[in-house]
Design an enzyme around this catalytic site. Structure first.
Site, PDB file in Angstrom:
ATOM      1  CG  ASP A  37      -1.835   1.145   1.326  1.00  0.00           C
ATOM      2  OD1 ASP A  37      -1.677   2.104   0.530  1.00  0.00           O
ATOM      3  OD2 ASP A  37      -2.729   1.125   2.195  1.00  0.00           O
TER       4      ASP A  37
ATOM      5  NE  ARG B 287     -10.331  13.152 -15.423  1.00  0.00           N
ATOM      6  CZ  ARG B 287     -11.631  12.877 -15.355  1.00  0.00           C
ATOM      7  NH1 ARG B 287     -12.441  13.626 -14.602  1.00  0.00           N
ATOM      8  NH2 ARG B 287     -12.140  11.856 -16.008  1.00  0.00           N
TER       9      ARG B 287
ATOM     10  CE1 TYR C  50      -5.189  11.294 -12.327  1.00  0.00           C
ATOM     11  CE2 TYR C  50      -5.397  12.537 -14.362  1.00  0.00           C
ATOM     12  CZ  TYR C  50      -4.955  11.423 -13.682  1.00  0.00           C
ATOM     13  OH  TYR C  50      -4.262  10.441 -14.346  1.00  0.00           O
TER      14      TYR C  50
ATOM     15  CE  LYS D 162      -1.758  10.976 -12.008  1.00  0.00           C
ATOM     16  NZ  LYS D 162      -0.941   9.835 -11.550  1.00  0.00           N
TER      17      LYS D 162
ATOM     18  CB  SER E  90      -9.796   3.100 -12.866  1.00  0.00           C
ATOM     19  OG  SER E  90      -8.817   3.771 -13.599  1.00  0.00           O
TER      20      SER E  90
ATOM     21  NE  ARG F 291     -10.061  12.932 -22.433  1.00  0.00           N
ATOM     22  CZ  ARG F 291     -10.083  12.906 -21.116  1.00  0.00           C
ATOM     23  NH1 ARG F 291     -10.721  13.848 -20.447  1.00  0.00           N
ATOM     24  NH2 ARG F 291      -9.460  11.962 -20.452  1.00  0.00           N
TER      25      ARG F 291
HETATM   26  P1  NAD Z   1      -6.409   1.667 -12.651  1.00  0.00           P
HETATM   27  O1  NAD Z   1      -6.807   3.012 -12.127  1.00  0.00           O
HETATM   28  O2  NAD Z   1      -7.439   0.887 -13.368  1.00  0.00           O
HETATM   29  O3  NAD Z   1      -5.822   0.779 -11.472  1.00  0.00           O
HETATM   30  C1  NAD Z   1      -5.236   1.382 -10.361  1.00  0.00           C
HETATM   31  C2  NAD Z   1      -4.615   0.322  -9.467  1.00  0.00           C
HETATM   32  O4  NAD Z   1      -4.099   1.015  -8.321  1.00  0.00           O
HETATM   33  C3  NAD Z   1      -5.596  -0.731  -8.940  1.00  0.00           C
HETATM   34  O5  NAD Z   1      -5.071  -2.024  -9.186  1.00  0.00           O
HETATM   35  C4  NAD Z   1      -5.652  -0.428  -7.442  1.00  0.00           C
HETATM   36  O6  NAD Z   1      -5.858  -1.573  -6.647  1.00  0.00           O
HETATM   37  C5  NAD Z   1      -4.289   0.193  -7.197  1.00  0.00           C
HETATM   38  N1  NAD Z   1      -4.208   0.997  -5.969  1.00  0.00           N
HETATM   39  C6  NAD Z   1      -5.170   1.799  -5.457  1.00  0.00           C
HETATM   40  N2  NAD Z   1      -4.766   2.306  -4.280  1.00  0.00           N
HETATM   41  C7  NAD Z   1      -3.502   1.832  -4.061  1.00  0.00           C
HETATM   42  C8  NAD Z   1      -2.561   2.001  -3.015  1.00  0.00           C
HETATM   43  N3  NAD Z   1      -2.834   2.761  -1.954  1.00  0.00           N
HETATM   44  N4  NAD Z   1      -1.374   1.347  -3.106  1.00  0.00           N
HETATM   45  C9  NAD Z   1      -1.100   0.558  -4.173  1.00  0.00           C
HETATM   46  N5  NAD Z   1      -1.953   0.358  -5.195  1.00  0.00           N
HETATM   47  C10 NAD Z   1      -3.144   0.998  -5.130  1.00  0.00           C
HETATM   48  O7  NAD Z   1      -5.099   1.830 -13.572  1.00  0.00           O
HETATM   49  P2  NAD Z   1      -4.763   2.904 -14.714  1.00  0.00           P
HETATM   50  O8  NAD Z   1      -6.000   3.565 -15.232  1.00  0.00           O
HETATM   51  O9  NAD Z   1      -3.864   2.198 -15.644  1.00  0.00           O
HETATM   52  O10 NAD Z   1      -3.972   4.051 -13.938  1.00  0.00           O
HETATM   53  C11 NAD Z   1      -2.664   3.841 -13.438  1.00  0.00           C
HETATM   54  C12 NAD Z   1      -1.952   5.170 -13.317  1.00  0.00           C
HETATM   55  O11 NAD Z   1      -1.903   5.807 -14.592  1.00  0.00           O
HETATM   56  C13 NAD Z   1      -2.609   6.172 -12.374  1.00  0.00           C
HETATM   57  O12 NAD Z   1      -1.602   6.914 -11.685  1.00  0.00           O
HETATM   58  C14 NAD Z   1      -3.373   7.085 -13.315  1.00  0.00           C
HETATM   59  O13 NAD Z   1      -3.594   8.372 -12.778  1.00  0.00           O
HETATM   60  C15 NAD Z   1      -2.400   7.127 -14.483  1.00  0.00           C
HETATM   61  N6  NAD Z   1      -3.015   7.527 -15.756  1.00  0.00           N
HETATM   62  C16 NAD Z   1      -4.088   6.810 -16.247  1.00  0.00           C
HETATM   63  C17 NAD Z   1      -4.669   7.214 -17.438  1.00  0.00           C
HETATM   64  C18 NAD Z   1      -5.869   6.486 -18.011  1.00  0.00           C
HETATM   65  O14 NAD Z   1      -6.542   7.058 -18.884  1.00  0.00           O
HETATM   66  N7  NAD Z   1      -6.156   5.261 -17.590  1.00  0.00           N
HETATM   67  C19 NAD Z   1      -4.157   8.325 -18.119  1.00  0.00           C
HETATM   68  C20 NAD Z   1      -3.062   9.007 -17.602  1.00  0.00           C
HETATM   69  C21 NAD Z   1      -2.500   8.601 -16.419  1.00  0.00           C
END
Ligand code: NAD
Length: 247
Positions: free
Chosen positions: A57, A142, A145, A149, A182, A207
Site C-alpha cells: 500500500d 480534472r 487530478y 499530476k 478504472s 478528445r
Molecule cells: P487503474 O486506475 O485501473 O488501477 C489502479 C490500481 O491502483 C488498482 O489495481 C488499485 O488496486 C491500485 N491501488 C489503489 N490504491 C492503491 C494504493 N494505496 N497502493 C497501491 N496500489 C493501489 O489503472 P490505470 O488507469 O492504468 O492508472 C494507473 C496510473 O496511470 C494512475 O496513476 C493514473 O492516474 C495514471 N493515468 C491513467 C490514465 C488512463 O486514462 N487510464 C491516463 C493518464 C495517467
C-alpha cells in the site's frame, strides 16, 4: 538477453491497467519484477514467469519500507494514482488530501525508501506516473487530478537534478486517455450524467485526435524504454504519450 536483463523492477499499482501491462512488459524484457498493489486477488493473476507479487500500500510507510527491502530495486515505477472528477467548485478538502496523498506523497515515500539502495548500488531509474492532464494540458473536470499530476512533474525534475551525478535518472510519463478498468468505470459514471455509456465513450474518444484511446501496452513500452539503459541520456523529463491530444 532482454533489454532489462539483470535489473530488478518494483512496480506499484500493478494489479491492473498500466501498472500490470508494465510489469508484464518488463518481465518479458528479462527484468526480475516485483509487482505490487493493494489488491492481492488481481496480483495473483500475474504471478510467475519472472514476476513476484506482494501486497504493498503506497499510503503506508511500513508497507513501502518492507516492499523496498524485499525488491531492492534498480527500477522503481511509481504507477499508483487516482482520478478525481470535478472542477474547482466541486473540490472538497478531504478529496484534495486523499488525491495528494495517493498521487504525490506516495512517490516521495517510495523514493525515500528506494533511493538509498540505488545510490549504494551505483544507479537506478525512477519512473513516475503523471498524466497529460497536468501542467501539459487542462482537461475538463480534472481540477484536483491535474493539480496532483502537475506536482508529479515538479517532483520528478527535482529528484532528477539532485541525483544527476550519482547514476540516478528520474523521469515521468504523461499519457492521454488509456483503456483500463478504472477508465471503464469513469466512462460508466459519465454515461449516467450524459444519458448513455455510448455518448460518454464518444466524448472520451473525441478528445483524442487519433480517434481512439491508448492501450495500456503502448504506455508499458515507454516504461520499458525508460527503465532500460537505452534511455541512459534521459532524465528529468515528462514523456508525453497522448495520441496528439496536447500537440
Ligand atoms: P487503474 O486506475 O485501473 O488501477 C489502479 C490500481 O491502483 C488498482 O489495481 C488499485 O488496486 C491500485 N491501488 C489503489 N490504491 C492503491 C494504493 N494505496 N497502493 C497501491 N496500489 C493501489 O489503472 P490505470 O488507469 O492504468 O492508472 C494507473 C496510473 O496511470 C494512475 O496513476 C493514473 O492516474 C495514471 N493515468 C491513467 C490514465 C488512463 O486514462 N487510464 C491516463 C493518464 C495517467
Amino acid at each position: 538477453m532482454g533489454r532489462l536483463s539483470g535489473k530488478r523492477a518494483l512496480v506499484t499499482a500493478a494489479g491492473q491497467g498500466i501498472g500490470r501491462a508494465s510489469a508484464l512488459a518488463m518481465a518479458e524484457e528479462g527484468a526480475e519484477v516485483f509487482a505490487t498493489d493493494v489488491d492481492a486477488k488481481a496480483l495473483a493473476e500475474i504471478a510467475g514467469q519472472g514476476i513476484e507479487t506482494f501486497v504493498l500500500d503506497v499510503r503506508d510507510e511500513a508497507s513501502v519500507a518492507d516492499g523496498v527491502i524485499r525488491a531492492a530495486p534498480d527500477v522503481l515505477f511509481n504507477c499508483a494514482g487516482f482520478v478525481h472528477h470535478g472542477s474547482v467548485l466541486e473540490a472538497k478538502d478531504e478529496e484534495w488530501e486523499f488525491a495528494f496523498e495517493l498521487n504525490v506523497r506516495s512517490m516521495m515515500r517510495t523514493i525515500q525508501a528506494a533511493l538509498p539502495g540505488m545510490l549504494e548500488r551505483g544507479g537506478g531509474s525512477i519512473i513516475n506516473m503523471s498524466s497529460a492532464a497536468s501542467s501539459v494540458i487542462g482537461a475538463p473536470n480534472r481540477f484536483i487530478y491535474g493539480t496532483t499530476k502537475a506536482a508529479v512533474i515538479g517532483l520528478t525534475k527535482s529528484v532528477a537534478v539532485d541525483f544527476i551525478d550519482k547514476g540516478i535518472r528520474c523521469n515521468c510519463i504523461c499519457p492521454g486517455t488509456v483503456e483500463s478498468p478504472s477508465w471503464h468505470d469513469r466512462v460508466k459514471a459519465l454515461g449516467e450524467q450524459v444519458g448513455s455509456y455510448e455518448e460518454a465513450l464518444r466524448q472520451f474518444v473525441a478528445r483524442q485526435p487519433m480517434g481512439r484511446v491508448a492501450k495500456a501496452e503502448e504506455i508499458a513500452a515507454l516504461v520499458v524504454y525508460l527503465a532500460s539503459d537505452e534511455s541512459a541520456f534521459t532524465t528529468g523529463q515528462p514523456h508525453i504519450i497522448d495520441g496528439g491530444w496536447s500537440g
